[in-house]
Write an enzyme that holds these catalytic residues in place. Structure first.
Site, short mmCIF file in Angstrom:
data_model
loop_
_atom_site.label_atom_id
_atom_site.label_comp_id
_atom_site.label_asym_id
_atom_site.label_seq_id
_atom_site.Cartn_x
_atom_site.Cartn_y
_atom_site.Cartn_z
N HIS A 1 1.04 0.42 -13.55
CA HIS A 1 1.74 -0.87 -13.64
C HIS A 1 3.50 -0.38 -13.67
CE1 HIS A 1 2.67 -4.62 -15.18
NE2 HIS A 1 3.49 -4.26 -15.86
N ASN B 1 -5.16 1.85 -13.51
CA ASN B 1 -4.09 1.02 -12.74
C ASN B 1 -3.01 1.72 -13.00
OD1 ASN B 1 -2.97 -1.58 -11.81
ND2 ASN B 1 -2.75 -2.12 -13.89
N LYS C 1 -16.34 -16.05 -10.15
CA LYS C 1 -15.62 -14.61 -10.22
C LYS C 1 -16.83 -13.72 -10.56
CE LYS C 1 -12.25 -11.85 -12.88
NZ LYS C 1 -10.66 -11.85 -12.34
N ASN D 1 1.38 3.07 -2.76
CA ASN D 1 0.81 3.81 -3.41
C ASN D 1 -0.46 4.35 -3.02
OD1 ASN D 1 2.04 4.10 -6.56
ND2 ASN D 1 2.26 2.02 -5.78
N GLY E 1 0.83 -1.13 -0.20
CA GLY E 1 -0.03 -0.14 -0.16
C GLY E 1 0.78 1.21 0.05
N MET F 1 -3.72 -7.49 -7.40
CA MET F 1 -3.22 -8.54 -8.11
C MET F 1 -4.25 -9.45 -8.58
SD MET F 1 -0.22 -7.48 -8.44
CE MET F 1 1.40 -6.89 -8.03
N ARG F 2 -5.35 -8.89 -9.08
CA ARG F 2 -6.30 -9.68 -9.65
C ARG F 2 -6.92 -8.96 -10.68
NH1 ARG F 2 -9.17 -13.48 -7.06
NH2 ARG F 2 -7.67 -13.62 -5.44
N ILE G 1 -9.59 -7.62 -13.31
CA ILE G 1 -11.06 -7.24 -13.37
C ILE G 1 -11.95 -7.83 -14.25
CG2 ILE G 1 -12.36 -5.05 -13.63
CD1 ILE G 1 -10.68 -4.95 -11.15
C1 GAR Z 1 3.29 -1.32 -7.37
O1 GAR Z 1 4.74 -1.21 -8.01
C2 GAR Z 1 2.20 -1.42 -8.57
O2 GAR Z 1 3.02 -0.92 -9.78
C3 GAR Z 1 2.54 -3.00 -8.87
O3 GAR Z 1 2.53 -3.49 -7.56
C4 GAR Z 1 2.99 -2.49 -6.56
C5 GAR Z 1 2.37 -2.16 -5.34
O4 GAR Z 1 3.01 -1.50 -4.54
N1 GAR Z 1 1.30 -3.27 -9.40
C6 GAR Z 1 1.58 -4.44 -10.34
O5 GAR Z 1 2.30 -5.23 -10.45
C7 GAR Z 1 0.27 -4.72 -11.08
N2 GAR Z 1 0.44 -5.53 -12.21
P1 GAR Z 1 2.30 -1.06 -3.20
O6 GAR Z 1 1.35 -2.07 -2.71
O7 GAR Z 1 3.42 -0.74 -2.17
O8 GAR Z 1 1.36 0.18 -3.45
#
Ligand code: GAR
Length: 189
Positions: free
Chosen positions: A109, A107, A65, A13, A11, A90-91, A93
């Site tokens: 990425h 999203n 789902k 972000n 979390g 990580m799922r 949609i």
């Molecule tokens: C982030 O780096 C995001 O870009 C990635 O997961 C991390 C979450 O970090 N997302 C993916 O890889 C989606 N395919 P956080 O939980 O510290 O925000």
């Protein structure tokens, strides 16, 4: 605009967005919900400490789902959510949420899409040996990391870099990029 952050993990972000809201940098954004598919996800405790409503929805508790997403949709509607912000969710949609929130799911990425989609964007780019990688914010469609791109920011990979240093640099740009994109999207209305 009421946003729901969907997250499965740490979390950071979420924290960057919450900090931008607290600092008054996202005046149009109300952080109305944090939803996780993992009960122990640290993001849930972080949001609870900030007094943001949280919910854990267990995907395994539903027969399909579609049934899972129908319940998620009900929760979103109860909170009158306008925009879904995926932040380490990580799922994939599915059709129920896509139909209800078409063009209203974004999203982040950790690669320069369309390169290195999927679960390990940072490690896949590092292992390939690319010299430039970066972060992408995009609208979610029914592919994996394929929707229209909203914004990207780059990172140079130097010979001294390790997976750990690239991961750290990635988080730094993500934490700047995601609030900036939210500011732009919500100001447009
Ligand atoms: C982030 O780096 C995001 O870009 C990635 O997961 C991390 C979450 O970090 N997302 C993916 O890889 C989606 N395919 P956080 O939980 O510290 O925000």
């Amino acid at each position: 605009m009421k946003i729901a952050i969907f997250a499965s993990g740490t979390g950071t972000n979420y924290q960057a967005i919450a900090a931008a809201v607290a600092a008054g940098q996202l005046p149009q954004v109300e952080l109305a919900l944090v939803l996780s598919d993992r009960p122990q996800a640290p993001v849930l405790a972080k949001a609870a400490a900030d007094h943001v409503p949280t919910v854990f929805v267990d995907p395994k508790a539903y027969g399909s789902k579609m049934a899972f997403e129908e319940h998620v949709l009900e929760i979103l509607q109860n909170h009158q959510i306008d925009l879904i912000v995926l932040a380490g969710y990580m799922r994939i949609i599915g059709q129920i949420l896509l139909a209800a929130y078409r063009g209203k799911i974004i999203n982040i990425h950790p690669s320069l899409l369309p390169s290195f989609p999927g679960k390990n964007g940072i490690a896949d780019a590092f292992a390939y040996g690319v010299k430039i990688t970066g972060a992408t914010v995009h609208y979610v469609d029914d592919g994996i990391d394929t929707g229209p791109i909203i914004a990207q920011e780059t990172i140079r990979i130097t010979p001294d870099d390790t997976l750990a240093t690239i991961t750290e640099k990635m988080h730094q740009i993500e934490h700047r990029l995601y609030p900036a994109v939210l500011a732009e999207l919500t100001e447009k209305g």
